[in-house]
Design a protein around this motif. Sequence first.
Motif, PDB file in Angstrom:
ATOM      1  N   SER A   3       0.807  -1.218   0.000  1.00 31.75           N
ATOM      2  CA  SER A   3       0.000   0.000   0.000  1.00 31.75           C
ATOM      3  C   SER A   3       0.839   1.266   0.000  1.00 31.75           C
ATOM      4  O   SER A   3       0.315   2.359  -0.243  1.00 31.75           O
ATOM      5  CB  SER A   3      -0.928   0.016   1.218  1.00 31.75           C
ATOM      6  OG  SER A   3      -0.192   0.182   2.414  1.00 31.75           O
ATOM      7  N   ARG A 124       0.618   8.561   0.866  1.00 31.75           N
ATOM      8  CA  ARG A 124       0.271   7.676   1.976  1.00 31.75           C
ATOM      9  C   ARG A 124       1.465   7.542   2.921  1.00 31.75           C
ATOM     10  O   ARG A 124       2.622   7.391   2.490  1.00 31.75           O
ATOM     11  CB  ARG A 124      -0.122   6.307   1.449  1.00 31.75           C
ATOM     12  CG  ARG A 124      -0.414   5.266   2.542  1.00 31.75           C
ATOM     13  CD  ARG A 124      -0.971   4.000   1.925  1.00 31.75           C
ATOM     14  NE  ARG A 124      -1.076   2.893   2.850  1.00 31.75           N
ATOM     15  CZ  ARG A 124      -2.048   2.721   3.745  1.00 31.75           C
ATOM     16  NH1 ARG A 124      -2.998   3.627   3.848  1.00 31.75           N
ATOM     17  NH2 ARG A 124      -2.082   1.662   4.529  1.00 31.75           N
ATOM     18  N   GLN A 172      -3.484  11.898   4.045  1.00 37.88           N
ATOM     19  CA  GLN A 172      -3.364  10.483   3.667  1.00 37.88           C
ATOM     20  C   GLN A 172      -2.635   9.648   4.721  1.00 37.88           C
ATOM     21  O   GLN A 172      -2.354   8.472   4.498  1.00 37.88           O
ATOM     22  CB  GLN A 172      -2.647  10.356   2.322  1.00 37.88           C
ATOM     23  CG  GLN A 172      -3.410  10.984   1.158  1.00 37.88           C
ATOM     24  CD  GLN A 172      -2.770  10.662  -0.176  1.00 37.88           C
ATOM     25  OE1 GLN A 172      -2.546   9.489  -0.509  1.00 37.88           O
ATOM     26  NE2 GLN A 172      -2.461  11.693  -0.946  1.00 37.88           N
ATOM     27  N   VAL A 174      -1.941   7.547   8.187  1.00 32.98           N
ATOM     28  CA  VAL A 174      -2.627   6.612   9.080  1.00 32.98           C
ATOM     29  C   VAL A 174      -1.793   6.481  10.343  1.00 32.98           C
ATOM     30  O   VAL A 174      -0.612   6.121  10.276  1.00 32.98           O
ATOM     31  CB  VAL A 174      -2.793   5.221   8.438  1.00 32.98           C
ATOM     32  CG1 VAL A 174      -3.434   4.257   9.426  1.00 32.98           C
ATOM     33  CG2 VAL A 174      -3.612   5.308   7.164  1.00 32.98           C
ATOM     34  N   THR A 213      -3.443  -2.834   5.377  1.00 34.73           N
ATOM     35  CA  THR A 213      -4.878  -2.805   5.048  1.00 34.73           C
ATOM     36  C   THR A 213      -5.574  -1.527   5.520  1.00 34.73           C
ATOM     37  O   THR A 213      -6.715  -1.274   5.131  1.00 34.73           O
ATOM     38  CB  THR A 213      -5.610  -3.998   5.685  1.00 34.73           C
ATOM     39  OG1 THR A 213      -5.636  -3.842   7.118  1.00 34.73           O
ATOM     40  CG2 THR A 213      -4.945  -5.313   5.325  1.00 34.73           C
ATOM     41  N   SER A 215      -6.704   2.343   6.063  1.00 32.37           N
ATOM     42  CA  SER A 215      -6.861   3.529   5.231  1.00 32.37           C
ATOM     43  C   SER A 215      -6.911   4.767   6.129  1.00 32.37           C
ATOM     44  O   SER A 215      -7.041   4.650   7.355  1.00 32.37           O
ATOM     45  CB  SER A 215      -8.141   3.424   4.408  1.00 32.37           C
ATOM     46  OG  SER A 215      -9.277   3.519   5.248  1.00 32.37           O
ATOM     47  N   PRO A 216      -6.828   5.965   5.543  1.00 32.04           N
ATOM     48  CA  PRO A 216      -6.893   7.178   6.367  1.00 32.04           C
ATOM     49  C   PRO A 216      -8.114   7.259   7.269  1.00 32.04           C
ATOM     50  O   PRO A 216      -8.039   7.831   8.363  1.00 32.04           O
ATOM     51  CB  PRO A 216      -6.871   8.304   5.322  1.00 32.04           C
ATOM     52  CG  PRO A 216      -6.069   7.729   4.195  1.00 32.04           C
ATOM     53  CD  PRO A 216      -6.481   6.277   4.145  1.00 32.04           C
ATOM     54  N   LYS A 217      -9.232   6.683   6.860  1.00 37.72           N
ATOM     55  CA  LYS A 217     -10.422   6.721   7.729  1.00 37.72           C
ATOM     56  C   LYS A 217     -10.231   5.874   8.989  1.00 37.72           C
ATOM     57  O   LYS A 217     -10.960   6.036   9.973  1.00 37.72           O
ATOM     58  CB  LYS A 217     -11.657   6.255   6.971  1.00 37.72           C
ATOM     59  CG  LYS A 217     -11.662   4.795   6.576  1.00 37.72           C
ATOM     60  CD  LYS A 217     -12.955   4.425   5.857  1.00 37.72           C
ATOM     61  CE  LYS A 217     -12.930   2.972   5.383  1.00 37.72           C
ATOM     62  NZ  LYS A 217     -12.765   1.999   6.478  1.00 37.72           N
ATOM     63  N   ASP A 218      -9.238   4.975   8.963  1.00 34.39           N
ATOM     64  CA  ASP A 218      -8.941   4.145  10.132  1.00 34.39           C
ATOM     65  C   ASP A 218      -7.950   4.810  11.081  1.00 34.39           C
ATOM     66  O   ASP A 218      -7.651   4.275  12.148  1.00 34.39           O
ATOM     67  CB  ASP A 218      -8.345   2.798   9.694  1.00 34.39           C
ATOM     68  CG  ASP A 218      -9.294   1.996   8.828  1.00 34.39           C
ATOM     69  OD1 ASP A 218     -10.480   1.901   9.192  1.00 34.39           O
ATOM     70  OD2 ASP A 218      -8.844   1.468   7.786  1.00 34.39           O
ATOM     71  N   SER A 219      -7.423   5.963  10.679  1.00 40.84           N
ATOM     72  CA  SER A 219      -6.377   6.603  11.467  1.00 40.84           C
ATOM     73  C   SER A 219      -6.858   6.903  12.882  1.00 40.84           C
ATOM     74  O   SER A 219      -7.988   7.347  13.098  1.00 40.84           O
ATOM     75  CB  SER A 219      -5.927   7.900  10.792  1.00 40.84           C
ATOM     76  OG  SER A 219      -4.768   8.420  11.430  1.00 40.84           O
TER      77      SER A 219
END
Length: 232
Positions: A3, A124, A172, A174, A213, A215-219
Amino acid sequence: MQSLPTAYRALILGGSGAIGGAMAAQLAADPRCSELVSLHRRSTPALDFDQPQTIAAAARTLSTQGPWHLIVLATGMLSGPTGGPEKRLADLNADHLMASFNTNAIGPALVLAHFAPLLPKHERGILAVLSAKVGSIGDNRLGGWYSYRASKAALNMLLKTASIELARTHPQAVLAALHPGTVTSALSAPFRGAQIGRPPADAAHALLATLDTLSPKDSGGFWAYNGQGLPW
């Protein structure tokens, strides 16, 4: 680390430990990783939480080589000269509380402050810290281990708070707190780690795969080595 951008750069902070060393070895074998630096007390530059000035100094030195796409803090303290996990309130002592918070929360907080800006602003990037499931307040059903639980819970809050701020400048990025499980290491050795722990290489592979696995929303999240989200 599929990634991350091709020719990504990686930093392992605490690379002399079992998990940090295993992570460094696996990243060094990744042809997509163009540069890997492992820091610890005896590295150049050095990283020593007992000497907080080394944290800022190491970040300044490495800032000229960045950006760094993957930064993993693989440090932690459970037992030491000041004592071990407390079973009862009566076992608490100030020296062990302070030592636990210095290694598990204060040092990592300074790492977040000085190393998070080294992540790329427009690509990222991942910054992960090794936490522990026993640092989960919602999952605490057995009690005990006061200093370790509390210092890892503090680490989780520091990571979560930093993720909110960093999202404004590094959209971007995490940031993740990781639970490695029981791993055969010096940290787990006094607690049957050699009998019930997984090899460091297996833990490192699982942790890196989990990070791949996110993503930025999981940060700002708290994740087990198998990718399962954990309660705060």
